[in-house]
Design a protein around this motif. Structure first.
Motif, PDB file in Angstrom:
ATOM      1  N   GLY A 125      -5.704 -70.044  60.132  1.00 17.68           N
ATOM      2  CA  GLY A 125      -5.582 -69.164  61.299  1.00 17.68           C
ATOM      3  C   GLY A 125      -6.884 -68.551  61.768  1.00 17.68           C
ATOM      4  O   GLY A 125      -6.894 -67.797  62.745  1.00 17.68           O
ATOM      5  N   LEU A 126      -8.006 -68.850  61.098  1.00 16.18           N
ATOM      6  CA  LEU A 126      -9.284 -68.294  61.510  1.00 16.18           C
ATOM      7  C   LEU A 126      -9.722 -68.906  62.836  1.00 16.18           C
ATOM      8  O   LEU A 126      -9.554 -70.103  63.071  1.00 16.18           O
ATOM      9  CB  LEU A 126     -10.343 -68.577  60.441  1.00 16.18           C
ATOM     10  N   ARG A 127     -10.298 -68.068  63.711  1.00 16.22           N
ATOM     11  CA  ARG A 127     -10.830 -68.525  64.986  1.00 16.22           C
ATOM     12  C   ARG A 127     -12.214 -67.917  65.180  1.00 16.22           C
ATOM     13  O   ARG A 127     -12.390 -66.710  64.989  1.00 16.22           O
ATOM     14  CB  ARG A 127      -9.924 -68.093  66.152  1.00 16.22           C
ATOM     15  N   ILE A 128     -13.173 -68.741  65.571  1.00 15.95           N
ATOM     16  CA  ILE A 128     -14.511 -68.234  65.836  1.00 15.95           C
ATOM     17  C   ILE A 128     -15.244 -69.202  66.747  1.00 15.95           C
ATOM     18  O   ILE A 128     -15.095 -70.425  66.631  1.00 15.95           O
ATOM     19  CB  ILE A 128     -15.320 -68.003  64.536  1.00 15.95           C
ATOM     20  N   ARG A 129     -16.028 -68.647  67.663  1.00 19.05           N
ATOM     21  CA  ARG A 129     -16.857 -69.468  68.539  1.00 19.05           C
ATOM     22  C   ARG A 129     -18.155 -69.832  67.830  1.00 19.05           C
ATOM     23  O   ARG A 129     -18.658 -69.074  66.999  1.00 19.05           O
ATOM     24  CB  ARG A 129     -17.164 -68.708  69.833  1.00 19.05           C
ATOM     25  N   LEU A 130     -18.705 -71.001  68.184  1.00 19.36           N
ATOM     26  CA  LEU A 130     -19.897 -71.498  67.502  1.00 19.36           C
ATOM     27  C   LEU A 130     -21.070 -70.533  67.652  1.00 19.36           C
ATOM     28  O   LEU A 130     -21.789 -70.263  66.683  1.00 19.36           O
ATOM     29  CB  LEU A 130     -20.277 -72.878  68.053  1.00 19.36           C
ATOM     30  N   ALA A 131     -21.282 -69.997  68.844  1.00 19.78           N
ATOM     31  CA  ALA A 131     -22.414 -69.081  69.061  1.00 19.78           C
ATOM     32  C   ALA A 131     -22.290 -67.835  68.182  1.00 19.78           C
ATOM     33  O   ALA A 131     -23.282 -67.364  67.615  1.00 19.78           O
ATOM     34  CB  ALA A 131     -22.490 -68.687  70.534  1.00 19.78           C
ATOM     35  N   ASP A 132     -21.077 -67.311  68.056  1.00 23.92           N
ATOM     36  CA  ASP A 132     -20.865 -66.128  67.211  1.00 23.92           C
ATOM     37  C   ASP A 132     -21.073 -66.469  65.740  1.00 23.92           C
ATOM     38  O   ASP A 132     -21.597 -65.652  64.975  1.00 23.92           O
ATOM     39  CB  ASP A 132     -19.460 -65.565  67.430  1.00 23.92           C
ATOM     40  N   ALA A 207     -20.626 -55.867  61.422  1.00 24.30           N
ATOM     41  CA  ALA A 207     -21.182 -56.744  62.450  1.00 24.30           C
ATOM     42  C   ALA A 207     -20.576 -58.144  62.374  1.00 24.30           C
ATOM     43  O   ALA A 207     -20.243 -58.751  63.410  1.00 24.30           O
ATOM     44  CB  ALA A 207     -22.701 -56.820  62.295  1.00 24.30           C
ATOM     45  N   SER A 208     -20.420 -58.665  61.164  1.00 29.52           N
ATOM     46  CA  SER A 208     -19.827 -59.999  60.996  1.00 29.52           C
ATOM     47  C   SER A 208     -18.389 -60.031  61.509  1.00 29.52           C
ATOM     48  O   SER A 208     -17.966 -60.998  62.154  1.00 29.52           O
ATOM     49  CB  SER A 208     -19.877 -60.418  59.527  1.00 29.52           C
ATOM     50  N   ARG A 209     -17.653 -58.972  61.248  1.00 24.68           N
ATOM     51  CA  ARG A 209     -16.272 -58.917  61.735  1.00 24.68           C
ATOM     52  C   ARG A 209     -16.222 -58.817  63.253  1.00 24.68           C
ATOM     53  O   ARG A 209     -15.340 -59.412  63.895  1.00 24.68           O
ATOM     54  CB  ARG A 209     -15.546 -57.739  61.081  1.00 24.68           C
ATOM     55  N   ALA A 210     -17.149 -58.076  63.839  1.00 28.58           N
ATOM     56  CA  ALA A 210     -17.207 -58.007  65.295  1.00 28.58           C
ATOM     57  C   ALA A 210     -17.492 -59.392  65.882  1.00 28.58           C
ATOM     58  O   ALA A 210     -16.884 -59.791  66.889  1.00 28.58           O
ATOM     59  CB  ALA A 210     -18.277 -57.010  65.734  1.00 28.58           C
ATOM     60  N   LEU A 211     -18.380 -60.139  65.257  1.00 24.09           N
ATOM     61  CA  LEU A 211     -18.701 -61.485  65.738  1.00 24.09           C
ATOM     62  C   LEU A 211     -17.513 -62.429  65.572  1.00 24.09           C
ATOM     63  O   LEU A 211     -17.210 -63.226  66.474  1.00 24.09           O
ATOM     64  CB  LEU A 211     -19.918 -62.025  64.986  1.00 24.09           C
ATOM     65  N   PHE A 212     -16.841 -62.367  64.442  1.00 23.93           N
ATOM     66  CA  PHE A 212     -15.689 -63.238  64.220  1.00 23.93           C
ATOM     67  C   PHE A 212     -14.537 -62.903  65.154  1.00 23.93           C
ATOM     68  O   PHE A 212     -13.666 -63.740  65.395  1.00 23.93           O
ATOM     69  CB  PHE A 212     -15.239 -63.144  62.767  1.00 23.93           C
ATOM     70  N   ASN A 213     -14.523 -61.702  65.675  1.00 20.05           N
ATOM     71  CA  ASN A 213     -13.491 -61.310  66.629  1.00 20.05           C
ATOM     72  C   ASN A 213     -13.946 -61.466  68.077  1.00 20.05           C
ATOM     73  O   ASN A 213     -13.278 -60.986  68.995  1.00 20.05           O
ATOM     74  CB  ASN A 213     -13.047 -59.869  66.366  1.00 20.05           C
ATOM     75  N   GLY A 214     -15.087 -62.129  68.265  1.00 22.19           N
ATOM     76  CA  GLY A 214     -15.534 -62.454  69.616  1.00 22.19           C
ATOM     77  C   GLY A 214     -16.197 -61.318  70.356  1.00 22.19           C
ATOM     78  O   GLY A 214     -16.127 -61.280  71.593  1.00 22.19           O
ATOM     79  N   HIS A 215     -16.882 -60.403  69.638  1.00 26.91           N
ATOM     80  CA  HIS A 215     -17.527 -59.260  70.289  1.00 26.91           C
ATOM     81  C   HIS A 215     -19.017 -59.214  69.925  1.00 26.91           C
ATOM     82  O   HIS A 215     -19.468 -58.291  69.233  1.00 26.91           O
ATOM     83  CB  HIS A 215     -16.851 -57.959  69.870  1.00 26.91           C
ATOM     84  N   PRO A 216     -19.813 -60.202  70.378  1.00 28.66           N
ATOM     85  CA  PRO A 216     -21.239 -60.213  70.033  1.00 28.66           C
ATOM     86  C   PRO A 216     -22.007 -59.040  70.636  1.00 28.66           C
ATOM     87  O   PRO A 216     -23.105 -58.726  70.162  1.00 28.66           O
ATOM     88  CB  PRO A 216     -21.734 -61.547  70.593  1.00 28.66           C
ATOM     89  N   GLY A 217     -21.468 -58.411  71.659  1.00 35.35           N
ATOM     90  CA  GLY A 217     -22.142 -57.275  72.268  1.00 35.35           C
ATOM     91  C   GLY A 217     -21.834 -55.948  71.613  1.00 35.35           C
ATOM     92  O   GLY A 217     -22.334 -54.897  72.052  1.00 35.35           O
ATOM     93  N   ASP A 218     -21.019 -55.974  70.556  1.00 36.92           N
ATOM     94  CA  ASP A 218     -20.669 -54.743  69.865  1.00 36.92           C
ATOM     95  C   ASP A 218     -21.926 -54.098  69.277  1.00 36.92           C
ATOM     96  O   ASP A 218     -22.837 -54.778  68.791  1.00 36.92           O
ATOM     97  CB  ASP A 218     -19.665 -55.038  68.751  1.00 36.92           C
ATOM     98  N   ALA A 219     -21.970 -52.751  69.325  1.00 37.19           N
ATOM     99  CA  ALA A 219     -23.154 -52.032  68.839  1.00 37.19           C
ATOM    100  C   ALA A 219     -23.443 -52.316  67.373  1.00 37.19           C
ATOM    101  O   ALA A 219     -24.603 -52.308  66.946  1.00 37.19           O
ATOM    102  CB  ALA A 219     -22.968 -50.531  69.052  1.00 37.19           C
ATOM    103  N   SER A 220     -22.413 -52.578  66.589  1.00 40.04           N
ATOM    104  CA  SER A 220     -22.619 -52.829  65.156  1.00 40.04           C
ATOM    105  C   SER A 220     -23.468 -54.071  64.910  1.00 40.04           C
ATOM    106  O   SER A 220     -24.146 -54.160  63.875  1.00 40.04           O
ATOM    107  CB  SER A 220     -21.269 -52.983  64.449  1.00 40.04           C
ATOM    108  N   VAL A 221     -23.471 -55.022  65.849  1.00 47.35           N
ATOM    109  CA  VAL A 221     -24.224 -56.264  65.660  1.00 47.35           C
ATOM    110  C   VAL A 221     -25.729 -55.984  65.709  1.00 47.35           C
ATOM    111  O   VAL A 221     -26.475 -56.348  64.793  1.00 47.35           O
ATOM    112  CB  VAL A 221     -23.830 -57.316  66.711  1.00 47.35           C
ATOM    113  N   TRP A 222     -26.187 -55.347  66.789  1.00 43.75           N
ATOM    114  CA  TRP A 222     -27.625 -55.097  66.869  1.00 43.75           C
ATOM    115  C   TRP A 222     -28.073 -54.053  65.845  1.00 43.75           C
ATOM    116  O   TRP A 222     -29.197 -54.112  65.338  1.00 43.75           O
ATOM    117  CB  TRP A 222     -28.036 -54.699  68.284  1.00 43.75           C
TER     118      TRP A 222
END
Length: 248
Positions: A125-132, A207-222
């Motif tokens: 059931g995992l979903r993730i985009r390649l860029a993320d 940050a990793s969870r934000a990316l796996f959920n499709g939110h690369p712009g989340d503040a936790s990432v930077w």
């Protein structure tokens, strides 16, 4: 250019040793596989059913980055005992190349293991985009370089498995528990969450969870990228000086 070529030579030798005895690459996957297939299904009722792997797998990858690289110093102690570093004194290879070549081996090994775990989680059931996923790789690479460099510096300082083992075991448990790897720290009491925010690996997990959920712009990432970049630079500088002293 010399730094790059020297790093490549050290990296090639280290990878040759891994490929000649790949059992440790497989052993390193056993615990993550147990967590993925035996612990992951238990999180459904806690983490909204089908979304549980979106939360659990990123934490598992950070866990692999931590445990797979923090103990890299043991291999260096073995090389010290065998006289490998002693022989390096008569070569023109720079101390920084010795460090980066070894750390690159840890990064590549981690990438292969992380890709395998992610692919195995897709049918669950995992979903993730390649860029993320590639941006998550950048976070994992920073962790791998930081912890392997710190482990090498400690190994050169202590020069004994008997001293290094209890020190790393003492450090790793609170770091793991306060990183929210298995469950989000948002579920913890406020005081525990406040203490956990001092742990850089909590920022990496968020940050990793934000990316796996499709939110690369989340503040936790930077925020995680900045924190890990600063700590990695400090660890590399520390380890490079340790290598230079050992070869001096």
């Amino acid at each position: 250019m010399k730094l790059i070529s020297d790093t490549w030579l050290v990296f090639s030798r280290q990878m040759f040793l891994v490929l000649r005895n790949p059992v440790w690459l497989i052993v390193g996957l056993l615990q993550p596989l147990c967590f993925l297939f035996l612990f992951g299904p238990l999180l459904g009722p806690v983490l909204r059913g089908g979304d549980s792997y979106q939360t659990f797998v990123p934490g598992l990858l950070v866990n692999m980055a931590m445990l797979g690289t923090l103990f890299a110093g043991f291999g260096l102690i073995a090389d010290l005992r065998a006289g490998v570093l002693e022989r390096m004194r008569v070569t023109p290879v720079s101390p920084l190349s010795l460090l980066l070549g070894r750390s690159a081996r840890e990064v590549l090994t981690l990438f292969v293991q992380s890709a395998m775990i992610t692919l195995l989680a897709l049918p669950l059931g995992l979903r993730i985009r390649l860029a993320d996923f590639l941006l998550t790789y950048a976070l994992l690479a920073l962790i791998a370089v930081m912890l392997s460099a710190a482990s090498y510096a400690l190994a050169l300082k202590l020069r004994s498995e008997d001293a290094l083992t209890p020190l790393l075991n003492t450090l790793v448990m609170p770091l793991l528990l306060l990183s929210g790897i298995l469950l989000p720290m948002a579920l913890a009491p406020d005081w525990l969450h406040a203490v956990a925010r001092l742990n850089p690996f909590l920022w990496a997990v968020d940050a990793s969870r934000a990316l796996f959920n499709g939110h690369p712009g989340d503040a936790s990432v930077w925020q995680a990228l900045v924190i890990l970049t600063v700590l990695t630079s400090a660890a590399v500088a520390w380890a490079a000086r340790s290598f230079a002293r050992s070869l001096g």
